[in-house]
Scaffold this active site. Sequence first.
Site, PDB file in Angstrom:
ATOM      1  N   HIS A   1      -9.393   9.279   3.486  1.00 42.33           N
ATOM      2  CA  HIS A   1      -9.066   8.105   4.291  1.00 42.33           C
ATOM      3  C   HIS A   1      -9.761   8.212   5.641  1.00 42.33           C
ATOM      4  CE1 HIS A   1      -5.189   7.801   1.793  1.00 42.33           C
ATOM      5  NE2 HIS A   1      -5.897   6.721   1.535  1.00 42.33           N
TER       6      HIS A   1
ATOM      7  N   ASP B   1       0.831  -1.203   0.000  1.00 40.43           N
ATOM      8  CA  ASP B   1       0.000   0.000   0.000  1.00 40.43           C
ATOM      9  C   ASP B   1       0.869   1.259   0.000  1.00 40.43           C
ATOM     10  OD1 ASP B   1      -2.397   1.363   0.008  1.00 40.43           O
ATOM     11  OD2 ASP B   1      -2.874   0.968   2.107  1.00 40.43           O
ATOM     12  N   HIS B   2       0.232   2.399   0.221  1.00 38.03           N
ATOM     13  CA  HIS B   2       0.839   3.727   0.138  1.00 38.03           C
ATOM     14  C   HIS B   2       2.320   3.780   0.547  1.00 38.03           C
ATOM     15  CE1 HIS B   2      -2.982   5.985  -0.428  1.00 38.03           C
ATOM     16  NE2 HIS B   2      -3.470   4.921   0.189  1.00 38.03           N
TER      17      HIS B   2
ATOM     18  N   ASN C   1      -9.572   0.205  -2.011  1.00 44.87           N
ATOM     19  CA  ASN C   1      -8.970  -0.077  -0.714  1.00 44.87           C
ATOM     20  C   ASN C   1     -10.019  -0.093   0.386  1.00 44.87           C
ATOM     21  OD1 ASN C   1      -6.596   0.028  -2.130  1.00 44.87           O
ATOM     22  ND2 ASN C   1      -5.743   1.788  -1.057  1.00 44.87           N
TER      23      ASN C   1
ATOM     24  N   GLU D   1      -3.253   8.676   6.547  1.00 46.35           N
ATOM     25  CA  GLU D   1      -2.922   7.289   6.217  1.00 46.35           C
ATOM     26  C   GLU D   1      -1.438   7.070   6.418  1.00 46.35           C
ATOM     27  OE1 GLU D   1      -3.631   3.323   4.381  1.00 46.35           O
ATOM     28  OE2 GLU D   1      -4.872   4.807   5.367  1.00 46.35           O
TER      29      GLU D   1
END
Length: 392
Positions: free
Chosen positions: A223, A106-107, A284, A179
């Site tokens: 988010h 992820d990120h 997501n 996030e």
Amino acid sequence: MVTPCDVPPGVITGDDLLKLLTHAKDNGYAIPAFNCTSSSVANCVMEAAKKNNCPVILQVSNGGAAFFAGKSVKDPNAAAAGAVAMALHVRAMAPYYGIPVILHSDHCAKKLLPWFDGMVEANETYFKQFGEPLYSSHMLDLSEEPDEENIAICVKYFERLARMKIWLEMEIGITGGEEDGVNNEDIDPEKLYTSPEQVYSVHEALSKIGNMFSIAAAFGNVHGVYKPGNVSLQPERLHGHQAHTKKILGVDEDKPLFLVMHGGSGSTREEIGTAVSAGVIKMNVDTDTQWAYWDGVRKFEAEKHDYLQGKLGNPSGPDAPNKKNYDPRVWVRKAEESMAERCGESMDILMCKGTYPAKIPVAGSLPLFYFKPADSAVVDAFKSAMNKVGLS
């Protein structure tokens, strides 16, 4: 009913991954990506995919990978090692669930690039031995940087990933909220909407290298958790991105882009449906499943409270044992069951439920160690290519 995609169960990479994501875009469904922080979470996600007969994405963030490694481990490579550990666990177990699994990170903001470097190195090492990468795909989130720098760094890494047919997801435009240490809670609302020109600039740069990439274009996403209506989501903008790119490319395909949706918690079914119809192939999911995991424990504790106050002693008597209630396998399982149920909701909303009937292997038919030796010709070709670019 959608004809199932012709890909095998277990972790998929390369051509099989491209085939599956193209199948999702062409058939109007998206695959949910669930953040995993432990083998327990990973297992319940795969369980949900098996029950709902669909492919699934298991992804790990930098913080999740560090947790997988163990919070007491302070080594600078802990997150990379944790990401490798999760991937090896999923690779060992995914075939038993009978569904295609995409392994994804992820990120990754600019400050976390050393983590990304570690995972790329792990992929290259795994590729040399087995002829495929450890991970199916990775994400770079350089949306905090100027667009030119964001795209340039993505190009640099995509050149390296493309040699192993690893998918690259990138983000342009900013997703609100917080996030993994990147806080955009006070961002200018106008920056939460990516323009068609920004999206095309990414496509123009990355398509020169390969076609295995997707773009997370912001359309008001945030988010974290919020009530529907509290955020101005405009998924219809994604149709504009597709139309803009189609016009410039002069192609017949209405959806030439692979798009991704972040910050889906609190989005309505209609908003998600609009995004999927515009070519979103991945969404997501984290906040909602975090709550579901905890909620399973919370409900169990409330129900069994009087049996969880000591090793001995409960309403049955002062010396009655409580082991069958405090055994982690009992209450962790309640968390898994609760989260698996919530995962199923996302699979339904994203319309991927039922798109891949689970192919459960015959009992005892799988090798204990599910490693597939690589074709020596493939490995030799890879080593030769790496030598030419000085990466051996």
